[in-house]
Design a protein around this motif. Structure first.
Motif, PDB file in Angstrom:
ATOM      1  N   GLY A   1      15.965 -11.566  17.192  1.00  0.00           N
ATOM      2  CA  GLY A   1      17.128 -12.213  16.601  1.00  0.00           C
ATOM      3  C   GLY A   1      16.825 -13.472  15.827  1.00  0.00           C
ATOM      4  O   GLY A   1      17.698 -13.988  15.118  1.00  0.00           O
ATOM      5  N   GLU A   2      15.612 -13.979  15.928  1.00  0.00           N
ATOM      6  CA  GLU A   2      15.229 -15.214  15.250  1.00  0.00           C
ATOM      7  C   GLU A   2      14.863 -14.928  13.793  1.00  0.00           C
ATOM      8  O   GLU A   2      14.329 -13.873  13.468  1.00  0.00           O
ATOM      9  N   THR A   3      15.155 -15.894  12.905  1.00  0.00           N
ATOM     10  CA  THR A   3      14.839 -15.756  11.481  1.00  0.00           C
ATOM     11  C   THR A   3      13.963 -16.909  11.037  1.00  0.00           C
ATOM     12  O   THR A   3      14.313 -18.079  11.249  1.00  0.00           O
ATOM     13  N   TRP A   4      12.840 -16.576  10.431  1.00  0.00           N
ATOM     14  CA  TRP A   4      11.956 -17.582   9.839  1.00  0.00           C
ATOM     15  C   TRP A   4      12.122 -17.545   8.328  1.00  0.00           C
ATOM     16  O   TRP A   4      12.308 -16.479   7.730  1.00  0.00           O
ATOM     17  N   ILE A   5      12.010 -18.710   7.706  1.00  0.00           N
ATOM     18  CA  ILE A   5      12.190 -18.840   6.259  1.00  0.00           C
ATOM     19  C   ILE A   5      10.867 -19.240   5.613  1.00  0.00           C
ATOM     20  O   ILE A   5      10.183 -20.143   6.090  1.00  0.00           O
ATOM     21  N   TYR A   6      10.558 -18.537   4.537  1.00  0.00           N
ATOM     22  CA  TYR A   6       9.369 -18.831   3.735  1.00  0.00           C
ATOM     23  C   TYR A   6       9.811 -19.076   2.293  1.00  0.00           C
ATOM     24  O   TYR A   6      10.919 -18.698   1.901  1.00  0.00           O
TER      25      TYR A   6
ATOM     26  N   VAL B   1      12.189 -22.491  16.068  1.00  0.00           N
ATOM     27  CA  VAL B   1      12.826 -23.683  16.629  1.00  0.00           C
ATOM     28  C   VAL B   1      12.055 -24.237  17.820  1.00  0.00           C
ATOM     29  O   VAL B   1      11.856 -25.448  17.946  1.00  0.00           O
ATOM     30  N   ASN B   2      11.610 -23.355  18.714  1.00  0.00           N
ATOM     31  CA  ASN B   2      10.925 -23.855  19.918  1.00  0.00           C
ATOM     32  C   ASN B   2       9.417 -24.008  19.720  1.00  0.00           C
ATOM     33  O   ASN B   2       8.705 -24.415  20.633  1.00  0.00           O
ATOM     34  N   GLY B   3       8.911 -23.663  18.532  1.00  0.00           N
ATOM     35  CA  GLY B   3       7.513 -23.911  18.214  1.00  0.00           C
ATOM     36  C   GLY B   3       6.517 -23.096  19.000  1.00  0.00           C
ATOM     37  O   GLY B   3       5.352 -23.499  19.120  1.00  0.00           O
ATOM     38  N   ASN B   4       6.942 -21.924  19.493  1.00  0.00           N
ATOM     39  CA  ASN B   4       6.016 -21.125  20.304  1.00  0.00           C
ATOM     40  C   ASN B   4       5.206 -20.123  19.485  1.00  0.00           C
ATOM     41  O   ASN B   4       4.397 -19.386  20.036  1.00  0.00           O
ATOM     42  N   GLY B   5       5.408 -20.094  18.186  1.00  0.00           N
ATOM     43  CA  GLY B   5       4.624 -19.204  17.334  1.00  0.00           C
ATOM     44  C   GLY B   5       5.012 -17.748  17.423  1.00  0.00           C
ATOM     45  O   GLY B   5       4.322 -16.895  16.872  1.00  0.00           O
TER      46      GLY B   5
END
Length: 241
Positions: free
Chosen positions: A116-121, A107-111
């Motif tokens: 707790g964060e979830t990325w979707i592929y 969300v914050n684009g910091n790479g």
């Protein structure tokens, strides 16, 4: 004079504090003491990947049933389940021999895959025939380049519905002219072998014969069922009626 002491233990996750106390007695019998706190932050880099096939978290077989040769969509949910952020995130699918495409989540684009964060592929493919399994992995790195790694299986069943009929005339599989010679006016017996050549059960089996007049459905007839069903009313794979 300085005396040296030592103790060992196992690091706990998160912020940790402890206090050391020293006591002694001087020549006059008076007690002396001192304390000193110490701290550490226990880093636990952990990652979790959940792979879904057409929206189903199919960890075990058979998974969802998907029509053979149709589109399959795999979605990968990658979460930092530890207490530190992870960098250099990599998601790989072994069966596809490919890296699924990142869709969203940072969300914050910091790479960084933050705690707790979830990325979707996501990746797509074409359904093969029969049972299919593939393994996806995710990895990332916490402080001091400590690796976090996880794997997840996913499955589907590629359904291929196929039915076959073989028609015999007086015992001959006479696909081409002229077929067997039959005396005019004598009885002819046609046998029909209906088989399931696919990998899924078939229902509502309906067999008709055009009675030699393909253009006239009015004289079509339904041959009489003789046998072959196991009693469930379904034409199962490899079954022949």
């Amino acid at each position: 004079e300085t005396w040296t002491y030592q103790e060992t233990g196992s690091a706990m996750p998160g912020q940790y504090s402890n206090i050391a106390t020293v006591e002694g007695e001087d020549p006059a019998g008076q007690d002396v003491s001192d304390t000193d706190p110490s701290h550490y932050s226990g880093t636990a880099p952990e990652i979790d990947i959940q792979k879904h096939t057409n929206g189903v978290d199919a960890d075990s077989q058979p998974g969802p049933t998907i029509a053979y040769d149709s589109l399959v969509t795999w979605t990968y949910y990658v979460t930092s389940t530890g207490n530190v952020d992870l960098s250099s995130i990599s998601v790989y699918d072994y069966e596809l021999s490919d890296f699924p495409a990142y869709v969203s989540g940072d969300v914050n684009g910091n790479g960084l895959l933050e705690s707790g964060e979830t990325w979707i592929y996501q990746a797509t493919g074409t359904a093969i025939y029969g049972q299919y399994s593939n393994l996806a992995s995710a990895e990332g790195y916490g402080p001091a380049a400590v690796q976090a790694y996880d794997e997840d299986m996913s499955h589907y069943f590629g359904a291929g519905a196929m039915v076959q009929v073989q028609k015999y005339t007086n015992g001959f599989d006479a696909d081409d002219p002229t077929g067997p010679e039959v005396l005019v006016g004598s009885n002819i017996t046609w046998d029909y072998y209906v088989s399931n050549a696919g990998n899924v059960a078939l229902t509502n089996i309906n067999l008709t014969d055009d009675n030699g007049t393909p253009g006239d459905p009015g004289d079509d007839f339904a041959p009489t069922y003789q046998g072959g069903d196991n009693g469930n009313g379904v034409l199962d794979p490899t079954e022949v009626w």
